[in-house]
Scaffold this motif. Structure first.
Motif, PDB file in Angstrom:
ATOM      1  N   ALA A   1     -40.085 -23.248  16.879  1.00 42.43           N
ATOM      2  CA  ALA A   1     -41.361 -23.426  17.590  1.00 42.43           C
ATOM      3  C   ALA A   1     -41.410 -24.751  18.339  1.00 42.43           C
ATOM      4  O   ALA A   1     -41.953 -24.837  19.447  1.00 42.43           O
ATOM      5  CB  ALA A   1     -42.513 -23.331  16.588  1.00 42.43           C
ATOM      6  N   ILE A   2     -40.841 -25.799  17.749  1.00 40.71           N
ATOM      7  CA  ILE A   2     -40.743 -27.113  18.414  1.00 40.71           C
ATOM      8  C   ILE A   2     -39.250 -27.373  18.615  1.00 40.71           C
ATOM      9  O   ILE A   2     -38.566 -27.839  17.700  1.00 40.71           O
ATOM     10  CB  ILE A   2     -41.382 -28.229  17.575  1.00 40.71           C
ATOM     11  CG1 ILE A   2     -42.816 -27.868  17.190  1.00 40.71           C
ATOM     12  CG2 ILE A   2     -41.339 -29.552  18.341  1.00 40.71           C
ATOM     13  CD1 ILE A   2     -43.755 -27.725  18.371  1.00 40.71           C
ATOM     14  N   PRO A   3     -38.704 -27.082  19.800  1.00 39.48           N
ATOM     15  CA  PRO A   3     -37.248 -27.145  19.999  1.00 39.48           C
ATOM     16  C   PRO A   3     -36.671 -28.557  20.011  1.00 39.48           C
ATOM     17  O   PRO A   3     -35.497 -28.742  19.698  1.00 39.48           O
ATOM     18  CB  PRO A   3     -37.052 -26.456  21.349  1.00 39.48           C
ATOM     19  CG  PRO A   3     -38.366 -26.628  22.062  1.00 39.48           C
ATOM     20  CD  PRO A   3     -39.410 -26.590  20.988  1.00 39.48           C
ATOM     21  N   VAL A   4     -37.470 -29.533  20.412  1.00 39.22           N
ATOM     22  CA  VAL A   4     -37.012 -30.927  20.386  1.00 39.22           C
ATOM     23  C   VAL A   4     -38.098 -31.789  19.762  1.00 39.22           C
ATOM     24  O   VAL A   4     -39.287 -31.481  19.862  1.00 39.22           O
ATOM     25  CB  VAL A   4     -36.665 -31.469  21.802  1.00 39.22           C
ATOM     26  CG1 VAL A   4     -35.499 -30.723  22.405  1.00 39.22           C
ATOM     27  CG2 VAL A   4     -37.877 -31.401  22.721  1.00 39.22           C
ATOM     28  N   ASN A   5     -37.688 -32.845  19.115  1.00 42.46           N
ATOM     29  CA  ASN A   5     -38.624 -33.757  18.455  1.00 42.46           C
ATOM     30  C   ASN A   5     -38.279 -35.181  18.844  1.00 42.46           C
ATOM     31  O   ASN A   5     -37.093 -35.517  19.005  1.00 42.46           O
ATOM     32  CB  ASN A   5     -38.553 -33.580  16.939  1.00 42.46           C
ATOM     33  CG  ASN A   5     -39.879 -33.846  16.274  1.00 42.46           C
ATOM     34  OD1 ASN A   5     -40.591 -34.767  16.641  1.00 42.46           O
ATOM     35  ND2 ASN A   5     -40.211 -33.028  15.283  1.00 42.46           N
ATOM     36  N   LEU A   6     -39.301 -36.013  18.982  1.00 47.14           N
ATOM     37  CA  LEU A   6     -39.097 -37.363  19.504  1.00 47.14           C
ATOM     38  C   LEU A   6     -39.637 -38.404  18.539  1.00 47.14           C
ATOM     39  O   LEU A   6     -40.719 -38.250  17.993  1.00 47.14           O
ATOM     40  CB  LEU A   6     -39.803 -37.487  20.864  1.00 47.14           C
ATOM     41  CG  LEU A   6     -39.738 -38.823  21.602  1.00 47.14           C
ATOM     42  CD1 LEU A   6     -39.768 -38.582  23.114  1.00 47.14           C
ATOM     43  CD2 LEU A   6     -40.917 -39.729  21.236  1.00 47.14           C
TER      44      LEU A   6
ATOM     45  N   THR B   1     -42.091 -26.146  27.677  1.00 45.87           N
ATOM     46  CA  THR B   1     -43.344 -26.657  27.128  1.00 45.87           C
ATOM     47  C   THR B   1     -43.061 -27.284  25.770  1.00 45.87           C
ATOM     48  O   THR B   1     -41.973 -27.155  25.218  1.00 45.87           O
ATOM     49  CB  THR B   1     -44.374 -25.521  26.947  1.00 45.87           C
ATOM     50  OG1 THR B   1     -43.751 -24.416  26.292  1.00 45.87           O
ATOM     51  CG2 THR B   1     -44.932 -25.066  28.285  1.00 45.87           C
ATOM     52  N   ILE B   2     -44.068 -27.965  25.230  1.00 45.86           N
ATOM     53  CA  ILE B   2     -43.895 -28.643  23.949  1.00 45.86           C
ATOM     54  C   ILE B   2     -43.566 -27.640  22.857  1.00 45.86           C
ATOM     55  O   ILE B   2     -42.702 -27.865  22.020  1.00 45.86           O
ATOM     56  CB  ILE B   2     -45.167 -29.456  23.610  1.00 45.86           C
ATOM     57  CG1 ILE B   2     -45.342 -30.582  24.634  1.00 45.86           C
ATOM     58  CG2 ILE B   2     -45.076 -30.042  22.201  1.00 45.86           C
ATOM     59  CD1 ILE B   2     -46.682 -31.258  24.603  1.00 45.86           C
ATOM     60  N   SER B   3     -44.279 -26.509  22.843  1.00 43.47           N
ATOM     61  CA  SER B   3     -43.952 -25.397  21.949  1.00 43.47           C
ATOM     62  C   SER B   3     -43.120 -24.383  22.718  1.00 43.47           C
ATOM     63  O   SER B   3     -43.307 -24.213  23.925  1.00 43.47           O
ATOM     64  CB  SER B   3     -45.226 -24.733  21.423  1.00 43.47           C
ATOM     65  OG  SER B   3     -45.984 -25.637  20.640  1.00 43.47           O
ATOM     66  N   LEU B   4     -42.242 -23.679  22.023  1.00 42.44           N
ATOM     67  CA  LEU B   4     -41.269 -22.816  22.683  1.00 42.44           C
ATOM     68  C   LEU B   4     -41.874 -21.449  23.026  1.00 42.44           C
ATOM     69  O   LEU B   4     -41.585 -20.436  22.397  1.00 42.44           O
ATOM     70  CB  LEU B   4     -40.032 -22.633  21.812  1.00 42.44           C
ATOM     71  CG  LEU B   4     -38.796 -22.037  22.511  1.00 42.44           C
ATOM     72  CD1 LEU B   4     -38.289 -22.956  23.596  1.00 42.44           C
ATOM     73  CD2 LEU B   4     -37.697 -21.768  21.489  1.00 42.44           C
ATOM     74  N   TYR B   5     -42.702 -21.429  24.055  1.00 42.46           N
ATOM     75  CA  TYR B   5     -43.260 -20.175  24.542  1.00 42.46           C
ATOM     76  C   TYR B   5     -42.248 -19.441  25.418  1.00 42.46           C
ATOM     77  O   TYR B   5     -41.265 -20.018  25.888  1.00 42.46           O
ATOM     78  CB  TYR B   5     -44.519 -20.429  25.382  1.00 42.46           C
ATOM     79  CG  TYR B   5     -45.703 -20.932  24.615  1.00 42.46           C
ATOM     80  CD1 TYR B   5     -46.145 -20.273  23.475  1.00 42.46           C
ATOM     81  CD2 TYR B   5     -46.404 -22.062  25.044  1.00 42.46           C
ATOM     82  CE1 TYR B   5     -47.247 -20.733  22.776  1.00 42.46           C
ATOM     83  CE2 TYR B   5     -47.504 -22.525  24.356  1.00 42.46           C
ATOM     84  CZ  TYR B   5     -47.928 -21.857  23.223  1.00 42.46           C
ATOM     85  OH  TYR B   5     -49.017 -22.312  22.544  1.00 42.46           O
ATOM     86  N   MET B   6     -42.543 -18.155  25.667  1.00 44.54           N
ATOM     87  CA  MET B   6     -41.781 -17.380  26.639  1.00 44.54           C
ATOM     88  C   MET B   6     -42.414 -17.594  28.019  1.00 44.54           C
ATOM     89  O   MET B   6     -43.630 -17.489  28.172  1.00 44.54           O
ATOM     90  CB  MET B   6     -41.806 -15.899  26.268  1.00 44.54           C
ATOM     91  CG  MET B   6     -41.100 -15.602  24.962  1.00 44.54           C
ATOM     92  SD  MET B   6     -41.300 -13.876  24.479  1.00 44.54           S
ATOM     93  CE  MET B   6     -40.228 -13.806  23.040  1.00 44.54           C
ATOM     94  N   LYS B   7     -41.584 -17.870  29.001  1.00 45.48           N
ATOM     95  CA  LYS B   7     -42.072 -18.229  30.330  1.00 45.48           C
ATOM     96  C   LYS B   7     -42.898 -17.118  30.968  1.00 45.48           C
ATOM     97  O   LYS B   7     -43.900 -17.383  31.637  1.00 45.48           O
ATOM     98  CB  LYS B   7     -40.875 -18.578  31.225  1.00 45.48           C
ATOM     99  CG  LYS B   7     -41.269 -19.101  32.603  1.00 45.48           C
ATOM    100  CD  LYS B   7     -40.036 -19.531  33.384  1.00 45.48           C
ATOM    101  CE  LYS B   7     -40.418 -20.104  34.735  1.00 45.48           C
ATOM    102  NZ  LYS B   7     -39.219 -20.535  35.492  1.00 45.48           N
ATOM    103  N   HIS B   8     -42.498 -15.872  30.775  1.00 46.11           N
ATOM    104  CA  HIS B   8     -43.179 -14.741  31.411  1.00 46.11           C
ATOM    105  C   HIS B   8     -43.931 -13.885  30.404  1.00 46.11           C
ATOM    106  O   HIS B   8     -44.271 -12.733  30.695  1.00 46.11           O
ATOM    107  CB  HIS B   8     -42.159 -13.883  32.159  1.00 46.11           C
ATOM    108  CG  HIS B   8     -41.307 -14.656  33.123  1.00 46.11           C
ATOM    109  ND1 HIS B   8     -41.793 -15.167  34.307  1.00 46.11           N
ATOM    110  CD2 HIS B   8     -39.998 -15.042  33.048  1.00 46.11           C
ATOM    111  CE1 HIS B   8     -40.824 -15.803  34.942  1.00 46.11           C
ATOM    112  NE2 HIS B   8     -39.725 -15.750  34.201  1.00 46.11           N
TER     113      HIS B   8
END
Length: 518
Positions: free
Chosen positions: A383-388, A495-502
């Motif tokens: 759900a969160i693909p990258v973290n900072l 996006t910040i959360s890993l949504y589907m673009k379409h």
């Protein structure tokens, strides 16, 4: 004048040569992404905007699991990207206090989340986490969360899917799941029903406000602070949209918190309410020293907004990818159905209705293969693909890589899942069986599988999230066949959360069951 022009041309040529030489040297030495003068890594990343996470994965693989980066000049963006679990353990546990949210992160989110638990460090974070743990781990809350989720599924979600199954109309399942999880989060956390999952699918202004705010906040990470702060001061452009969106979200939370507080003051109790907000209000007026001053109206508002962001975005994104993967892997779907059907069959010797698609907590715990499939889906599409994190003091990572004070440390969970040295040759395959041994679900090292964070900041709602995802998945799959419309493109959205673009355009079909419930 002509001489000046010639000198300028010469200077530009020299700078271009320097850039080309530096780019070639970098390519031959660390194999990292190309960095441009002034713009840093931005043009290179923008070129891969449609497949940014796969590009990050390939780049990290080429660079041995980590690379240094630099963003736009004066943006304050610079640091190291990694996919190495040993680095993740260092960041999230071993030297936890040196890798914090930091001002770089919290300033950009402050207008939406304020001092909520997901936007603080140090003592503020520690106090909120202790209080949240106290509220969320109670049997009262877990029982309430189960009942609230079950009610939404039975009274709203399943009738809505019935409507689409009967009409044959294609529906964006991701959009429906976003509505479900928004209502589910509000019912679970605040005992409030926004009504966004009603049969007529009404406008969802508050849910949209969260989406709009997140998009603007994401933009803040890409530009120098001077730019977005000036836009905020002038009240123009994206900052104006953020102000309006955050304002709507704040009003939503403030009204619920104010009404609930007034209810407590009037009745002297919150009988029958077991949500987190009600629990916090009870703690506030419990007589415990310092609690009444600590729980201000802003405290409740910030806590509620963090709860919505954590519960709504992550769960809906995770379920969307799960249903897409199930569509692509019918063998996995059949195994899940076999498991569910066996549980239903076992009811035949019990008093309750044997073919109900409402499942008890004990029945959900028996769904080992479903939990494995959800975990595998989360592994491939976290759900969160990258973290900072922001570095507080100069440090050295486990492999000897230096990291400077004030820089950003980014770990890419998406890339970790696709590393053969970490997950094996079949790392890119959707294979729930990797989570099962001797018929039991087996957990992985939390730093290798950091989809719920890890260490002191391990997600408090992990148990709740699994329970709700299993409830949604089992209830839907036992009644309906979900098919993605042929030719519909499914790619991640930046996006910040890993949504589907379409979105996820699907058709819903009734699934036959042995016999109707009496």
């Amino acid at each position: 004048m002509r001489e000046v022009v010639e000198m300028l041309n010469y200077a530009v040529l020299v700078l271009l040569c320097v850039f080309i030489i530096r780019a070639l040297v970098r390519a031959l030495t660390d194999k990292g992404p190309m960095h441009w003068p002034v713009l840093g890594i931005i043009p290179t990343a923008a070129f891969h905007g449609d497949d940014i996470y796969d590009w990050l994965t390939e780049t990290l693989d080429r660079c041995g699991g980590k690379f240094a980066f630099r963003g736009l000049w004066m943006s304050g963006v610079h640091g190291v990207v990694t996919s190495d679990p040993s680095d993740v353990e260092c960041i999230l546990k071993t030297r936890f206090h040196n890798y914090v949210k930091g001002k770089f992160y919290t300033q950009r989110f402050y207008d939406l989340l304020g001092d909520g638990i997901f936007n603080t460090d140090g003592e503020k974070w520690k106090e909120q986490r202790q209080i949240a743990t106290r509220a969320m781990n109670s049997n009262r809350f877990l029982s309430h969360a189960f009942q609230a989720t079950e009610d939404l599924l039975r009274k709203k979600m399943l009738p809505l899917l019935d409507h689409f199954a009967n009409s044959g109309e294609a529906v964006d399942l991701q959009g429906v799941l976003l509505r479900l999880t928004f209502d589910m989060t509000c019912r679970t956390g605040f005992d409030a029903d926004p009504g966004y999952l009603d049969l007529n699918l009404p406008d969802a202004p508050v849910a949209k406000a969260f989406e709009d705010a997140n998009l603007v906040i994401q933009y803040r990470f890409l530009v120098p602070p001077l730019i977005w702060k000036l836009m905020k001061f002038l009240g123009v452009g994206s900052e104006r949209r953020l102000k309006d969106a955050a304002g709507l979200a704040h009003e939503f939370a403030e009204k619920i918190a104010t009404d609930r507080t007034n209810e407590y003051k009037k009745l002297g109790e919150l009988k029958g309410r077991d949500d987190i907000l009600s629990r916090l209000i009870e703690i506030k007026y419990s007589g415990e020293e310092g609690m009444e001053d600590k729980f201000s109206a802003k405290y409740f508002q910030d806590f509620m907004l963090s709860f919505v962001v954590a519960g709504r975005d992550t769960t809906s994104a995770s379920l969307s990818w799960f249903f897409w993967l199930i569509h692509k892997h019918p063998v996995v779907e059949n195994r899940i159905l076999c498991e569910i059907n066996q549980i239903i069959k076992d009811r035949e010797f019990q008093e309750e209705c044997p073919y109900s698609t409402e499942f008890t907590v004990n029945e959900l715990e028996k769904m080992v293969y479903l939990q494995a499939a959800l975990s595998e889906s989360l592994r491939l599409y976290p759900a969160i693909p990258v973290n900072l994190k922001e570095v507080q003091q100069d440090d050295v990572l486990p492999d000897g890589t230096p990291i400077a004070k004030g820089s950003q440390m980014i770990f890419c969970v998406y890339a970790t899942a696709r590393d053969e040295e970490i997950w094996g040759k079949d790392c890119r395959e959707f294979r729930p069986e990797r989570w099962i041994k001797d018929g039991k679900f087996v957990r992985e090292n939390e730093f290798k599988y950091a989809v719920f964070n890890a260490g002191p900041r391990l997600c408090l709602g992990k148990k709740l999230a699994y329970m709700q995802m299993k409830m949604v998945a089992a209830s839907i799959l036992s009644k309906y066949s979900i098919k993605v419309v042929e030719g519909h493109p499914v790619v991640p959205k930046l996006t910040i959360s890993l949504y589907m673009k379409h979105g996820l355009l699907t058709t819903i079909r009734h699934r036959s069951i042995p016999k109707p419930c009496q």
